[in-house]
Design an enzyme around this catalytic site. Structure first.
Site, PDB file in Angstrom:
ATOM      1  N   HIS A 146      46.116  39.027  39.120  1.00  0.00           N
ATOM      2  CA  HIS A 146      45.368  38.714  37.899  1.00  0.00           C
ATOM      3  C   HIS A 146      45.221  37.203  37.816  1.00  0.00           C
ATOM      4  O   HIS A 146      46.210  36.476  37.766  1.00  0.00           O
ATOM      5  CB  HIS A 146      46.088  39.244  36.660  1.00  0.00           C
ATOM      6  CG  HIS A 146      45.336  38.953  35.390  1.00  0.00           C
ATOM      7  ND1 HIS A 146      44.418  39.835  34.854  1.00  0.00           N
ATOM      8  CD2 HIS A 146      45.355  37.869  34.558  1.00  0.00           C
ATOM      9  CE1 HIS A 146      43.909  39.315  33.760  1.00  0.00           C
ATOM     10  NE2 HIS A 146      44.456  38.121  33.552  1.00  0.00           N
ATOM     11  N   CYS A 147      44.003  36.729  37.789  1.00  0.00           N
ATOM     12  CA  CYS A 147      43.725  35.290  37.753  1.00  0.00           C
ATOM     13  C   CYS A 147      43.457  34.858  36.319  1.00  0.00           C
ATOM     14  O   CYS A 147      42.462  35.276  35.710  1.00  0.00           O
ATOM     15  CB  CYS A 147      42.530  34.959  38.644  1.00  0.00           C
ATOM     16  SG  CYS A 147      42.135  33.197  38.681  1.00  0.00           S
TER      17      CYS A 147
END
Length: 342
Positions: free
Chosen positions: A180-181
């Protein structure tokens, strides 16, 4: 030392401590986590309980839930760098007759980077639903080590296909989950990995280009002023030849914002460059960040549990099909029909 300075030092100390607690929360017990937990028990007598709760809730909101904070920070940093580049570096370089195409290159990279950013943040990373579960299960085989058949996600209440993972930030399972960025406020999965690669490499190219042009401008200033052939009087009254340290100090006093920006973009280039190399390695070997971390944990834990007379089990990546096919899989994710034909 006045009261305000003491308060700021105390506040930074509190924020750092609680940030370490938040970073370690939700992970398996480690030496760092045990050390921080022990320290927090001691600091609980110093830090007010209400302040601890407020900061913990704030940090949890920022670092453990989906938030636009880092997107705003990302845009603000880009605006600050390009603002300084436009109003000072570009103008000075234009006066020194730098090639126009070279000066416009950072803006062209910015346009491409913003396009990749929007695609990466808006695209569906590969959300697993009840309607597409049957087809996604057929794409990748279970390796029996990192991914076991029949595992059900307790949150989504669905079987987890191989190479998938439930994202606690977004509250959904993602096909070929990478990570997850927070900078794009989205998961990186099978269907937007190509946009993330282009976003990451264009961002690195942006930082490197701005750094090169800015450094070239400062070098040109030094060469035109013949500063390296000069001398200065030190604190003891002795005449000394100009050294690199004196030159940097002089440039910082003359162009403080430009030198500060140069240091920032150089550091950013090094960090992003290292991360690009890591992502290239993952792409060449057909791994995701999630799989790389899980494989490391598996090898470490398996090595500790083995007895001297046991045969060491070796984890093998079954998804790699050669460099070219691995890269092709990033930009053209396979479908269940394509896997069936092989």
């Amino acid at each position: 030392m006045d009261f305000l300075t003491l308060f700021l030092i105390y506040l930074c100390f509190v924020l750092t401590t609680i940030a370490l607690l938040c970073i370690c929360s939700g992970r398996k017990e480690s030496f760092l986590a045990r050390s921080v937990n022990s320290a927090s028990q001691v600091l609980s007598f110093v830090i007010p309980t209400q302040l601890q709760r407020v900061i913990q809730r704030t940090l949890h909101r920022f670092f453990h839930t989906r938030s636009c904070l880092f997107v705003v920070l990302h845009i603000a940093l880009q605006a600050a760098v390009y603002g300084e580049y436009t109003w000072e570096v570009f103008v000075y370089c234009w006066e020194l007759q730098f090639p126009l195409l070279l000066l416009l290159l950072p803006y062209l990279l910015l346009a491409g980077n913003m396009g990749c950013f929007l695609l990466c943040s808006r695209a569906n990373p590969g959300v697993i639903t009840k309607s597409n579960l049957a087809s996604l299960v057929k794409i990748y085989a279970y390796d029996g080590v990192l991914f076991q058949k029949g595992i059900v996600c307790p949150t989504c209440n669905m079987e987890k296909p191989a190479r998938s993972k439930h994202c606690s930030f977004c509250g959904m399972c993602v096909h070929r989950f990478d990570h997850h960025c927070v900078w794009v406020n989205n998961c990186i999965g099978a269907f937007n990995a190509k946009y993330f690669f282009l976003y990451l490499f264009s961002l690195t190219a942006m930082a490197a280009t701005v750094a090169i042009i800015t450094a070239a401008f400062l070098i040109q200033v030094v060469l035109l002023s013949n500063m390296m052939r000069g001398s200065y009087i030190d604190d003891q009254g002795q005449e000394r030849a100009v050294e690199i340290l004196f030159l940097i100090q002089h440039l910082f006093l003359t162009f403080p914002r430009i030198v500060f920006m140069l240091g920032f973009v150089i550091l950013l280039t090094l960090v992003l460059g290292a991360y690009c190399c890591f992502n290239l390695y993952l792409a060449f070997t057909n791994q995701t960040s999630n799989e790389w971390h899980k494989a490391r944990r598996y090898r470490s834990s398996h090595h500790l549990t083995l007895q001297p007379h046991d045969i060491r089990a070796v984890y093998k990546n079954i998804y790699s099909e050669g460099v070219w096919m691995n890269l092709k899989e990033i930009f053209k994710p396979p479908t269940a029909l394509e896997r069936k034909k092989k």
